[in-house]
Enzyme design. Structure first.
Site, mmCIF file in Angstrom:
data_model
loop_
_atom_site.group_PDB
_atom_site.id
_atom_site.type_symbol
_atom_site.label_atom_id
_atom_site.label_comp_id
_atom_site.label_asym_id
_atom_site.label_seq_id
_atom_site.Cartn_x
_atom_site.Cartn_y
_atom_site.Cartn_z
ATOM 1 N N ARG A 78 -7.745 -0.592 -7.786
ATOM 2 C CA ARG A 78 -6.723 -1.036 -6.858
ATOM 3 C C ARG A 78 -6.218 0.228 -6.172
ATOM 4 O O ARG A 78 -5.729 1.141 -6.830
ATOM 5 C CB ARG A 78 -5.607 -1.771 -7.601
ATOM 6 C CG ARG A 78 -4.471 -2.296 -6.704
ATOM 7 C CD ARG A 78 -3.343 -1.317 -6.631
ATOM 8 N NE ARG A 78 -2.140 -1.866 -5.996
ATOM 9 C CZ ARG A 78 -1.065 -1.153 -5.683
ATOM 10 N NH1 ARG A 78 -1.014 0.138 -5.936
ATOM 11 N NH2 ARG A 78 -0.032 -1.726 -5.117
ATOM 12 N N ASP A 99 -3.774 2.278 -3.897
ATOM 13 C CA ASP A 99 -2.367 2.196 -3.534
ATOM 14 C C ASP A 99 -2.148 2.502 -2.055
ATOM 15 O O ASP A 99 -2.720 3.455 -1.502
ATOM 16 C CB ASP A 99 -1.568 3.190 -4.382
ATOM 17 C CG ASP A 99 -0.087 3.160 -4.104
ATOM 18 O OD1 ASP A 99 0.546 2.131 -4.361
ATOM 19 O OD2 ASP A 99 0.434 4.182 -3.611
ATOM 20 N N VAL A 113 -2.821 1.858 1.188
ATOM 21 C CA VAL A 113 -3.855 2.416 2.065
ATOM 22 C C VAL A 113 -3.345 2.622 3.486
ATOM 23 O O VAL A 113 -3.927 3.416 4.247
ATOM 24 C CB VAL A 113 -5.126 1.538 2.069
ATOM 25 C CG1 VAL A 113 -5.702 1.424 0.667
ATOM 26 C CG2 VAL A 113 -4.859 0.167 2.670
ATOM 27 N N GLU A 150 -3.888 -2.180 -1.550
ATOM 28 C CA GLU A 150 -2.526 -2.535 -1.166
ATOM 29 C C GLU A 150 -2.334 -2.041 0.260
ATOM 30 O O GLU A 150 -2.574 -0.870 0.554
ATOM 31 C CB GLU A 150 -1.500 -1.874 -2.075
ATOM 32 C CG GLU A 150 -0.071 -2.215 -1.664
ATOM 33 C CD GLU A 150 0.959 -1.242 -2.211
ATOM 34 O OE1 GLU A 150 2.142 -1.615 -2.256
ATOM 35 O OE2 GLU A 150 0.597 -0.115 -2.569
ATOM 36 N N ASP A 204 2.547 -11.014 2.063
ATOM 37 C CA ASP A 204 3.182 -12.159 2.715
ATOM 38 C C ASP A 204 3.332 -13.329 1.751
ATOM 39 O O ASP A 204 4.333 -14.052 1.775
ATOM 40 C CB ASP A 204 2.368 -12.603 3.930
ATOM 41 C CG ASP A 204 2.715 -11.812 5.188
ATOM 42 O OD1 ASP A 204 3.359 -10.760 5.063
ATOM 43 O OD2 ASP A 204 2.333 -12.255 6.280
ATOM 44 N N HIS A 264 4.729 -4.730 -10.084
ATOM 45 C CA HIS A 264 5.574 -3.578 -10.425
ATOM 46 C C HIS A 264 6.504 -3.201 -9.278
ATOM 47 O O HIS A 264 7.661 -2.835 -9.505
ATOM 48 C CB HIS A 264 4.708 -2.383 -10.833
ATOM 49 C CG HIS A 264 4.010 -1.727 -9.686
ATOM 50 N ND1 HIS A 264 2.790 -2.153 -9.209
ATOM 51 C CD2 HIS A 264 4.371 -0.692 -8.884
ATOM 52 C CE1 HIS A 264 2.424 -1.397 -8.185
ATOM 53 N NE2 HIS A 264 3.363 -0.505 -7.962
ATOM 54 N N GLN A 305 7.662 -5.156 -6.671
ATOM 55 C CA GLN A 305 8.668 -6.148 -6.299
ATOM 56 C C GLN A 305 9.724 -6.334 -7.379
ATOM 57 O O GLN A 305 10.816 -6.824 -7.099
ATOM 58 C CB GLN A 305 7.984 -7.480 -5.972
ATOM 59 C CG GLN A 305 6.941 -7.376 -4.870
ATOM 60 C CD GLN A 305 7.492 -6.784 -3.577
ATOM 61 O OE1 GLN A 305 8.683 -6.851 -3.292
ATOM 62 N NE2 GLN A 305 6.607 -6.185 -2.784
ATOM 63 N N VAL A 306 9.410 -5.937 -8.613
ATOM 64 C CA VAL A 306 10.418 -5.923 -9.673
ATOM 65 C C VAL A 306 11.098 -4.557 -9.721
ATOM 66 O O VAL A 306 12.311 -4.433 -9.614
ATOM 67 C CB VAL A 306 9.799 -6.269 -11.040
ATOM 68 C CG1 VAL A 306 10.846 -6.165 -12.146
ATOM 69 C CG2 VAL A 306 9.182 -7.661 -11.022
ATOM 70 N N GLY A 307 10.281 -3.520 -9.863
ATOM 71 C CA GLY A 307 10.828 -2.185 -10.087
ATOM 72 C C GLY A 307 11.541 -1.581 -8.909
ATOM 73 O O GLY A 307 12.346 -0.656 -9.083
#
Length: 580
Positions: A243, A245, A247, A282, A308, A375, A377-379
């Site tokens: 994944r 990060d 880009v 991402e 989205d 991570h 959207q929470v962190g």
């Protein structure tokens, strides 16, 4: 005899510092320095002196047992005995991904400790695990996005062999492994790359300072550095995919973008080793060219995190409208992203104050990763609140159902499956006082702009921010967590076994919404999902062709299916399908 190489094109002298001896290296073409050293073997510490300064860690160090400022340790990858020769990862189209942070996933916070929890993840029904970055970063604890030794697994997690044991154990339990990698920037603390060569350029300004040099003078070797790093994780650590990060923050004006070059080399590695390898990006661009084939002018990546979808789902469930959520909040936004790929596909964004995105309705669902939590959207909330702190149990079940019946590849964040109560805060362990203060103050300023009281923002440098973020493994068997866990297990079983989920064409879905009554209906061939996000009971009429379907899953008692109508209590969801 070990051949030692390091790229230092501007250096006048490079010396290998190893086992109490210093041996000058010979300059070769392209700015490379090389030396044959019989005393540099697996487990031996070393470093490089550049023009009399140092010793510095190897830019391609495979192990930093004493952290980012310590010596490198030589690793012979052939010494590890793998037991996964027959392993082949399932395709992303069949995936259910679990994202986890090694340091907070268990009390021990190590690769080996994760192995002890794999049975839980297998019983949940996950097919892939995605590790947040494990590349060596400053201190003992952190998210990993400020890594500086990109080839070295973090020492506090267990180093190279610990990571290999985890990947090997996952494969033997049928779990594919994905790794989060960061190529848009490196952390400042312990970053010695500039001592060796022009790894960075001031031609572009980024939030982290000078950009990684991917398209300026001497950039060929920097691009090679990045691509070799990606190939190493897939080849030497047996990861099944990466994944990548942010880009959108990779600055590269080359005719062949770094991502296109990377995807080509990964495809060639895939053919050579006989295993399917996935590349997930991402991106903040809403640009499907990232996932279109190179032959069609794309970059050839496999999938994108669909921001989205997260934003539309989160805003619909919570009613939040601050920041980027200002562009969402209607059920119609959720319906659009489910059937058209993006909400912003060239439309005007109030948050960005400009038109944004590109159409993606022809892209299959397997090219998007969808989630309710991750991570970021929470962190990146001030207090690290999970959805379980923001939503009722009923709406949590609605959110889980929409993620796990969507046409996208579903992803859960660690502990989401049981509504974990622990927050996931932003935490760091910078030993440089100035950097620690800058991170602390920057965090407070960032959230003050969103209206939060700066004095209430947890200190990222505090041990407490890290400790509070650890999962509590006593919770999954307790009320009400066990009920939420059972719901996720049931949804994943349905997704893996019902034939409707083998078709991820977006134009095969039909989504209807009733904004006033807060209801959404998603129709697949032979499967219907009906949601009531409001607090009042609602009766919805179904099409006549739903008569042959029965109530397969219900989030709560009191859901009634009669003739061509379904009664739904407030904050509930039902799934209709042919009964076994």
């Amino acid at each position: 005899m070990t051949l030692v190489s390091v790229w230092a094109p501007n250096a006048k002298q490079v010396v290998l510092d190893c086992a109490g001896t210093q041996r000058p290296m010979a300059r070769r073409d392209g700015g490379w320095w090389r030396l044959e050293a019989d005393h540099l073997v697996h487990g031996v510490d070393y470093g490089f002196r550049v023009d009399g300064d140092g010793p510095f860690p190897d830019p391609r160090s495979a192990w930093q047992p004493f952290g980012v400022h310590g010596p490198s340790r030589w690793v012979d990858h052939e010494t590890f005995a793998w037991r996964d020769a027959a392993w082949r990862a399932p395709p992303l189209s069949a995936a259910v991904i679990g994202e986890l942070h090694v340091g907070t996933f268990t009390p021990e916070g190590t690769f080996d400790a994760v192995i002890g929890k794999l049975d839980h993840l297998v019983e949940l029904g996950l097919t892939h695990l995605e590790l947040m970055p494990v590349q060596e970063f400053p201190g003992e604890r952190g998210w990993g996005y400020d890594g500086v030794d990109l080839f070295a697994p973090h020492h506090a997690y267990g180093g190279p062999d610990g990571l290999k044991r985890l990947v090997d154990a996952c494969h033997r339990r049928g779990l594919a492994m994905l790794l989060d990698v960061v190529y848009n920037h490196l952390g400042p603390d312990g970053n010695y790359l500039g001592r060796f060569g022009p790894y960075f350029t001031d031609a572009y300004s980024t939030p982290w300072g000078d950009a990684v040099n991917l398209d300026r003078a001497h950039s060929d070797e920097v691009r090679r550095f990045v691509i070799d790093n990606a190939l190493m994780w897939l080849r030497d650590y047996h990861f099944d995919g990466l994944r990548i990060d942010a880009v959108h923050a990779i600055v590269d004006t080359s005719a062949v973008h770094l991502l296109e070059a990377l995807s080509g080399e990964v495809r060639r590695l895939e053919s050579r080793i006989g295993r399917h390898l996935a590349l997930i990006a991402e991106s903040d661009l809403n640009d499907p060219r990232l996932i279109r084939p190179v032959e069609s002018g794309g970059y050839g990546l496999d999938a994108l995190w669909n921001e989205d979808f997260h934003h539309a789902l989160h805003a619909a469930l919570t009613g939040e409208s601050a920041g980027y959520y200002a562009d969402f909040g209607e059920l119609g936004h959720l319906a659009k992203v489910l059937t058209r790929g993006f909400v912003h596909d060239g439309t005007y964004s109030r948050f960005r104050k400009r038109s944004y995105g590109r159409p993606a309705a022809d892209v299959p669902g397997r090219c998007f990763v969808g989630c309710l939590q991750n991570h970021d959207q929470v962190g990146n909330r001030a207090a690290g609140e999970r959805s379980s702190q923001l939503l009722s149990p009923g709406l949590l079940k609605v959110g889980a159902a929409l993620v796990l019946t969507s046409p996208f590849v579903p992803m859960l964040f660690q502990g989401e499956e049981w509504a974990a109560t622990s927050p996931f805060l932003y935490f760091t362990d910078h030993r440089d006082p100035e950097l620690a203060a800058a991170v602390r103050n920057g965090r407070r300023e960032e959230f003050a702009a969103f209206g939060w009281d700066p004095e209430t923002i947890p200190d990222p440098q505090s041990d407490d921010s890290f400790e509070r973020s650890r999962l509590d493994w006593a919770e999954p068997v307790q009320h009400p967590h066990a009920e939420i866990l059972d719901w996720h297990r049931a949804l994943i079983r349905l997704r893996r076994h019902h034939p409707a989920f083998t078709d991820d064409r977006l134009d095969r879905l039909r989504v209807s919404v009733d904004e006033q009554r807060c209801c959404l209906t998603l129709r697949r061939p032979d499967l219907i999902l009906v949601c009531n996000l409001g607090k009042q009971r609602q009766k919805l009429h179904l099409a006549a062709d739903a008569a042959h379907l029965g109530l397969r899953l219900a989030s709560t008692p009191g859901i009634e299916l009669r003739d061509a109508a379904i009664g739904l209590p407030g904050e509930s969801v039902a799934i209709l399908a042919e009964m076994d």
